[in-house]
Design an enzyme around this catalytic site. Structure first.
Site, PDB file in Angstrom:
ATOM      1  CB  THR A  15      98.633 -31.253 -10.632  1.00 60.12           C
ATOM      2  OG1 THR A  15      97.453 -32.025 -10.845  1.00 60.12           O
ATOM      3  CG2 THR A  15      99.795 -32.170 -10.294  1.00 60.12           C
ATOM      4  CB  CYS A  16     101.026 -26.410 -10.751  1.00 59.30           C
ATOM      5  SG  CYS A  16     100.940 -27.016 -12.453  1.00 59.30           S
ATOM      6  CB  SER A  17      98.486 -24.892  -6.551  1.00 62.79           C
ATOM      7  OG  SER A  17      98.721 -23.823  -7.427  1.00 62.79           O
TER       8      SER A  17
END
Length: 160
Positions: free
Chosen positions: A48-50
């Site tokens: 999700t961060c990327s």
């Protein structure tokens, strides 16, 4: 205790990633005399961060800048991981990348996450905060497993 609206950004040491590589900075000095949104992710290169969190801020950075607001991204990762992540994500130089390698700043904010069950150790909760002259004006902390209130879109809407 989690930092609250109206409180000063705590003093801690983090690494700022810039064109010359990582360099140590003090958070109290970094946040002084600025309007800044800091968002934190559980880990560089994580799904999700990327795919959503960092890319949203990269895409909408001009809208923050038009409002006179700087943006910083932080994770409890070492400086070289953050540097590599910034390079692979095409992060522009004016989006500040902060490595909280030992989690000192994350703990000072009271926003640590025990991700040991996932083999990740101490990490940061997913959050975004807005600070003016080193004072927290808004804090958006995600519920576990969620991604909504700390997104670039949510923070822009909250700033309006």
């Amino acid at each position: 205790m989690t930092i609250q609206t109206g409180q000063a950004i705590p003093a801690a040491s983090v690494s700022l990633i810039d064109a010359d590589g990582p360099r140590p900075v003090r958070t109290d000095a970094l946040f002084a005399d600025r309007r800044i949104v800091l968002f934190s992710v559980p880990g560089a290169f994580t799904p999700t961060c990327s795919s959503r969190h960092l890319p949203g801020y990269v895409k909408l950075l001009p809208e923050f800048r038009a409002r006179g607001v700087e943006v910083a991204c932080m994770a409890v990762n070492d400086a070289y991981v953050m540097q590599a992540w910034a390079a692979t994500q095409g992060v522009p130089p004016d989006l500040l990348m902060l490595a909280d390698g030992n989690g000192e700043f994350t703990r000072a904010l009271g926003l640590e996450l025990d991700a040991s069950a996932y083999g990740m150790g101490l990490r940061s909760r997913r959050f975004a905060l807005y600070a003016v002259d080193g004072i927290v004006r808004m804090l958006q902390v995600e519920a576990p497993g969620e991604f909504a209130v700390s997104s670039a879109e949510a923070m822009l809407a909250a700033l309006d």
